[in-house]
Design a protein around this motif. Sequence first.
Motif, short mmCIF file in Angstrom:
data_model
loop_
_atom_site.label_atom_id
_atom_site.label_comp_id
_atom_site.label_asym_id
_atom_site.label_seq_id
_atom_site.Cartn_x
_atom_site.Cartn_y
_atom_site.Cartn_z
N PRO A 29 0.82 -1.21 0.00
CA PRO A 29 0.00 0.00 0.00
C PRO A 29 0.86 1.26 0.00
N GLN A 30 0.35 2.32 -0.67
CA GLN A 30 1.05 3.60 -0.68
C GLN A 30 1.25 4.08 0.75
N TRP A 31 2.38 4.73 0.99
CA TRP A 31 2.71 5.13 2.35
C TRP A 31 3.55 6.40 2.35
N LYS A 32 3.68 6.96 3.53
CA LYS A 32 4.53 8.12 3.74
C LYS A 32 5.09 8.05 5.15
N LEU A 33 6.37 8.38 5.28
CA LEU A 33 6.98 8.48 6.61
C LEU A 33 6.80 9.90 7.11
N LEU A 34 6.20 10.04 8.27
CA LEU A 34 5.97 11.36 8.86
C LEU A 34 6.83 11.55 10.10
N GLU A 35 7.46 12.70 10.20
CA GLU A 35 8.13 13.13 11.42
C GLU A 35 7.55 14.49 11.77
N TYR A 36 6.89 14.58 12.91
CA TYR A 36 6.09 15.77 13.18
C TYR A 36 6.10 16.10 14.67
N THR A 37 5.63 17.30 14.97
CA THR A 37 5.45 17.74 16.35
C THR A 37 3.96 17.90 16.64
N GLU A 38 3.63 18.12 17.88
CA GLU A 38 2.23 18.27 18.25
C GLU A 38 1.56 19.42 17.51
N GLY A 39 2.31 20.49 17.31
CA GLY A 39 1.75 21.66 16.64
C GLY A 39 1.42 21.44 15.18
N GLU A 40 2.00 20.42 14.58
CA GLU A 40 1.75 20.13 13.16
C GLU A 40 0.57 19.20 12.94
N ILE A 41 0.02 18.63 13.99
CA ILE A 41 -1.05 17.65 13.84
C ILE A 41 -2.31 18.22 13.19
N PRO A 42 -2.80 19.41 13.56
CA PRO A 42 -4.02 19.92 12.92
C PRO A 42 -3.89 20.03 11.40
N ALA A 43 -2.78 20.53 10.92
CA ALA A 43 -2.60 20.67 9.47
C ALA A 43 -2.50 19.31 8.80
N LEU A 44 -1.79 18.38 9.41
CA LEU A 44 -1.67 17.04 8.85
C LEU A 44 -3.02 16.35 8.80
N SER A 45 -3.80 16.51 9.83
CA SER A 45 -5.11 15.86 9.91
C SER A 45 -6.04 16.33 8.79
N GLN A 46 -5.85 17.55 8.34
CA GLN A 46 -6.70 18.09 7.28
C GLN A 46 -6.17 17.79 5.89
N SER A 47 -4.86 17.57 5.76
CA SER A 47 -4.27 17.43 4.43
C SER A 47 -4.13 16.00 3.94
N LEU A 48 -4.04 15.04 4.84
CA LEU A 48 -3.83 13.65 4.43
C LEU A 48 -5.13 13.02 3.94
N GLU B 230 -10.48 10.76 13.96
CA GLU B 230 -9.70 9.55 14.23
C GLU B 230 -8.25 9.73 13.83
N LEU B 231 -8.01 10.46 12.74
CA LEU B 231 -6.63 10.71 12.32
C LEU B 231 -5.91 11.60 13.33
N THR B 232 -6.61 12.61 13.83
CA THR B 232 -6.01 13.48 14.86
C THR B 232 -5.62 12.66 16.09
N ALA B 233 -6.54 11.78 16.51
CA ALA B 233 -6.26 10.94 17.68
C ALA B 233 -5.08 10.00 17.43
N ALA B 234 -5.01 9.45 16.22
CA ALA B 234 -3.93 8.52 15.88
C ALA B 234 -2.58 9.23 15.85
N LEU B 235 -2.54 10.41 15.26
CA LEU B 235 -1.29 11.17 15.20
C LEU B 235 -0.88 11.64 16.59
N THR B 236 -1.84 11.98 17.40
CA THR B 236 -1.54 12.37 18.79
C THR B 236 -0.93 11.20 19.54
N ALA B 237 -1.51 10.01 19.36
CA ALA B 237 -0.95 8.81 19.99
C ALA B 237 0.45 8.52 19.46
N GLY B 238 0.70 8.87 18.20
CA GLY B 238 2.01 8.64 17.60
C GLY B 238 3.12 9.44 18.26
N LEU B 239 2.77 10.49 18.98
CA LEU B 239 3.78 11.26 19.70
C LEU B 239 4.46 10.41 20.77
#
Length: 351
Positions: A156-175, A200-209
Motif C-alpha cells: 500500500p502507498q505510504w509516507k513516513l511522517l516526522e512531526y510535532t504536536e503543533g503540526e497535527i491539525p494541518a496534517l489531519s486536514q491534508s492527508l 480519528e486521524l487526529t487521535a492517531a497522530l496524537t498517539a504517535g507522539l
Amino acid sequence: MKIVVLAGGLSPERNVSLSSGVMVAEALRSRGHRVALVDLYFGLENWEGTPEEVYDAPAPEKWRRVDHTAPDLEAVKAKRKWKSESQFGPGVLELCAGADAVFLALHGACGEDGRVQAALDLMGIPYTGSGHLGSAIAMDKDLTKRLCAQVGVATPQWKLLEYTEGEIPALSQSLELPLVVKPMDSGSSIGVSIAHSRAELTAALTAGLNFGGRVIVEQYVSGREIQVGVLEEKALPSIEIIPKQGFYDYENKYQPGAAVEVCPAPVDPKLEALLEETAQKVHTLIGLAVYSRSDFIVDAQGKPWFLEINTLPGMTPTSLLPQEAAAVGIDYPALCERILTASLEARKAGR
C-alpha cells in the motif's frame, strides 16, 4: 547444548517476549538441552544463586501471561535496581558468553532491530534468527517498503511522517483518508490505528507522539488478513486471521479466543502460491536468515498487498508461526530445535 533464552527487554512488546521465552525454554528443555531463561533488561540482579544454577531454574508463572495492554516502560525502568543506561542487565552478557548459543525470544525495538544481534556478533556468540543488518532493515517499515516497491512487490502507498504536536491539525486536514497510522519501528500492532475520519486521524497522530512523532501513514486496504511464515528459507502454509471485532490489534493477537485463525488459509492454489512466493522473496531481498513471518492484506479482487515482515515472530501459545509449522507436521519443540540448528549453521556461514 547449553542455551540462554533471552526474553523481555525494554520494549513495548516486553510481555509478549516473556511469554515466548517461557514456551521456548520449556520446549528446548524437553529436547534435552540445558536452558537458562533470562530477562534481557533485569538480568541476574534478583537472582540469589550462582549463574550456573540459572539453567535449572523454573520459569516465573507470571511470565506466561500476556496482559491486555502493553507495559508502561517507565514503570519497568523504575523497578530495576541497577541504574544503568545499558539494555543488558547485570550478568546477561557473561551468561551468554558461557553458553553454546543464545535463543532470541525478544520482540520489538529492543532485540528485533539488530542491536542485540550486533553486540553478540562482536562477542562471537551464536544466536538464533537473522543477522544484525537484515534485522535492522526489517524493523524499519519505511525502508522495507522502499526495497519491496523497487522489485515489484505490491505494498500500500505510504509516507513516513516526522512531526510535532503543533503540526497535527494541518496534517489531519491534508492527508487523504482512510489511513493506517503505525509506529515506524514497532510490532505486535502496538500503536497501530485505522483512521476513517479527521477526528480519528487526529487521535492517531496524537498517539504517535508516544513513539517519538515518527510514524508511517499507509493507504488503508480493506480485505482478509493473511500471514505467511518462512522456515529454513521455505514458505510455510498461509494462515488467515479473523478478529471477532475490530482489526488484528495487540489485544486480539494475544488474548485467547479474540480471533479465529485458520491454517492453511482457505484460498485458491494460485493465491497461496503467490503469497508463499512473495514471503520468500521479501525474506531473501532483505537478507534474512532461518525464519520470518510476512503480513498481507488480500483485497476484494484477490490481490495480496505486503504490509511488513517480522524477523522474530511471536512464539506465544497463540502465535501464528507455530500454528503454520504444525500444519506441516512440525510440533512446537521440533520447531524451536530446527530454528536453533539452522541458526547455528547460518552463523557459521556468515549469514
